[in-house]
Design an enzyme around this catalytic site. Structure first.
Site, mmCIF file in Angstrom:
data_model
loop_
_atom_site.group_PDB
_atom_site.id
_atom_site.type_symbol
_atom_site.label_atom_id
_atom_site.label_comp_id
_atom_site.label_asym_id
_atom_site.label_seq_id
_atom_site.Cartn_x
_atom_site.Cartn_y
_atom_site.Cartn_z
ATOM 1 C CG ASP A 127 -35.353 22.192 -16.648
ATOM 2 O OD1 ASP A 127 -35.292 21.276 -17.494
ATOM 3 O OD2 ASP A 127 -35.409 21.982 -15.416
ATOM 4 C CG ASN A 168 -28.271 17.705 -19.950
ATOM 5 O OD1 ASN A 168 -28.216 18.888 -20.279
ATOM 6 N ND2 ASN A 168 -29.055 17.291 -18.943
HETATM 7 C C1 IPE Z 1 -30.177 21.862 -16.751
HETATM 8 O O1 IPE Z 1 -31.383 21.188 -16.870
HETATM 9 C C2 IPE Z 1 -29.404 21.788 -18.019
HETATM 10 C C3 IPE Z 1 -29.969 22.495 -19.166
HETATM 11 C C4 IPE Z 1 -31.007 23.260 -19.154
HETATM 12 C C5 IPE Z 1 -29.262 22.323 -20.402
HETATM 13 P P1 IPE Z 1 -31.562 19.670 -16.399
HETATM 14 O O2 IPE Z 1 -32.949 19.297 -16.687
HETATM 15 O O3 IPE Z 1 -30.494 18.833 -17.006
HETATM 16 O O4 IPE Z 1 -31.274 19.775 -14.832
HETATM 17 P P2 IPE Z 1 -31.727 18.814 -13.654
HETATM 18 O O5 IPE Z 1 -31.357 17.417 -14.051
HETATM 19 O O6 IPE Z 1 -33.192 18.970 -13.500
HETATM 20 O O7 IPE Z 1 -30.994 19.305 -12.457
HETATM 21 C C1 IPE Z 2 -34.137 21.262 -20.863
HETATM 22 O O1 IPE Z 2 -35.328 20.534 -20.866
HETATM 23 C C2 IPE Z 2 -33.293 20.998 -22.076
HETATM 24 C C3 IPE Z 2 -32.091 20.189 -21.819
HETATM 25 C C4 IPE Z 2 -31.646 19.806 -20.644
HETATM 26 C C5 IPE Z 2 -31.330 19.782 -22.990
HETATM 27 P P1 IPE Z 2 -35.399 19.081 -20.226
HETATM 28 O O2 IPE Z 2 -35.115 18.093 -21.298
HETATM 29 O O3 IPE Z 2 -34.539 18.968 -19.029
HETATM 30 O O4 IPE Z 2 -36.936 18.999 -19.832
HETATM 31 P P2 IPE Z 2 -37.539 18.330 -18.533
HETATM 32 O O5 IPE Z 2 -36.855 18.940 -17.349
HETATM 33 O O6 IPE Z 2 -37.252 16.865 -18.628
HETATM 34 O O7 IPE Z 2 -38.986 18.648 -18.595
HETATM 35 MG MG MG Z 3 -34.863 19.290 -17.061
#
Ligand code: IPE
Ligand code: IPE
Ligand code: MG
Length: 246
Positions: free
Chosen positions: A24, A72
């Site tokens: 993340d 997502n």
């Molecule tokens: C979890 O991260 C999913 C992945 C790393 C693919 P998110 O960024 O989607 O999770 P939330 O929304 O902060 O819970």
């Molecule tokens: C994790 O990084 C990757 C995916 C969920 C695909 P994020 O895209 O959630 O990054 P933040 O949490 O918005 O910084």
């Molecule tokens: Mg995230």
């Protein structure tokens, strides 16, 4: 195996056999640089390559990474399609190296909603690496723990309806045989980067007794050194699985 790099530097698997990572913070990493979110996802993909390669020397036999969750899809069309394209490119570009490094790749999650071209690349990569055994890398793509349990329950219910399984035989050993992860051991350690202390629907059943490590580092800044430090720290943890200290 022919073509696989000699594994003499591999550390024997110690207590940490399976590490799962919620990668993340790609978006925030990009935003901090005034770049589009996809720039962060590309930087994150580069880290994946390094971390997979660092597994053998850290005694990690199984690595499972969360690449895209069932939630997502709520993101903008630009981000979702950019990510799907990144997955396709990543597979095409990495296939040769993954084979060379003895990595067996599997995907978990529901493929039904994914683009046909991506699914055929995923199938092909699983097939091409199916003889490898040095590192087992599992990519969670369109994965959600609740969705997985619901799909598993549906298949289990079908077996009961077909008379192949009796309701009396459904227990903690039977149910996981219907999960996407049926061939994998449970994770010993789940790492989440970016400072969020939640699991966001990742490996709900499988992580019942996992240790968790929440770190502030954003995923594109996650180095093999940070990975090695976390693995070292894991060795000092006292896992009791519900028992009492002797
Ligand atoms: C979890 O991260 C999913 C992945 C790393 C693919 P998110 O960024 O989607 O999770 P939330 O929304 O902060 O819970
Ligand atoms: C994790 O990084 C990757 C995916 C969920 C695909 P994020 O895209 O959630 O990054 P933040 O949490 O918005 O910084
Ligand atoms: Mg995230």
């Amino acid at each position: 195996m022919k073509g696989t790099i000699l594994a003499k530097e591999d550390k024997p698997a110690r207590s940490v056999n399976h590490v799962a990572i919620i990668m993340d913070g790609n978006g925030r990493w990009a935003q901090a640089r005034k770049k589009p979110r996809l720039f962060g996802h590309h930087a994150g993909a580069k880290r994946v390559r390094q971390i997979v390669r660092a597994c053998p020397e850290n005694g990690v036999k199984y690595l499972t990474i969360f690449a895209f969750s069932t939630e997502n899809w709520k993101r903008t069309q630009t981000e979702v399609s950019g990510l799907m394209l990144l997955f396709r490119r990543y597979i095409s570009k990495e296939t040769k190296a993954l084979i060379k490094h003895g990595v067996r790749v599997r995907f978990i999650g529901d493929r039904v909603r994914l683009d046909a071209k991506l699914v055929s690349l995923m199938d092909e990569l699983e097939q091409l690496t199916s003889g490898n055994d040095r590192v087992h890398m599992t990519v969670a793509l369109n994965y959600g723990g609740r969705d997985e349990v619901a799909r598993a329950t549906k298949r289990l219910a079908q077996e009961v309806a077909d008379g192949k399984l009796s309701p009396d035989d459904v227990d903690e050993e039977t149910l996981p045989r219907f999960l996407d992860t049926y061939v994998l051991p449970d994770p010993d350690l789940v790492i989440r980067t970016s400072g969020e202390a939640r699991i966001s629907n990742f490996l709900l059943w499988q992580s019942a007794y996992a240790e968790y490590e929440f770190i502030d580092t954003l995923w594109p800044d996650f180095t093999p050194e940070i990975f090695a430090n976390i693995i070292d720290g894991f060795g000092k943890r006292d896992r009791r699985f519900g028992g009492a200290k002797p």
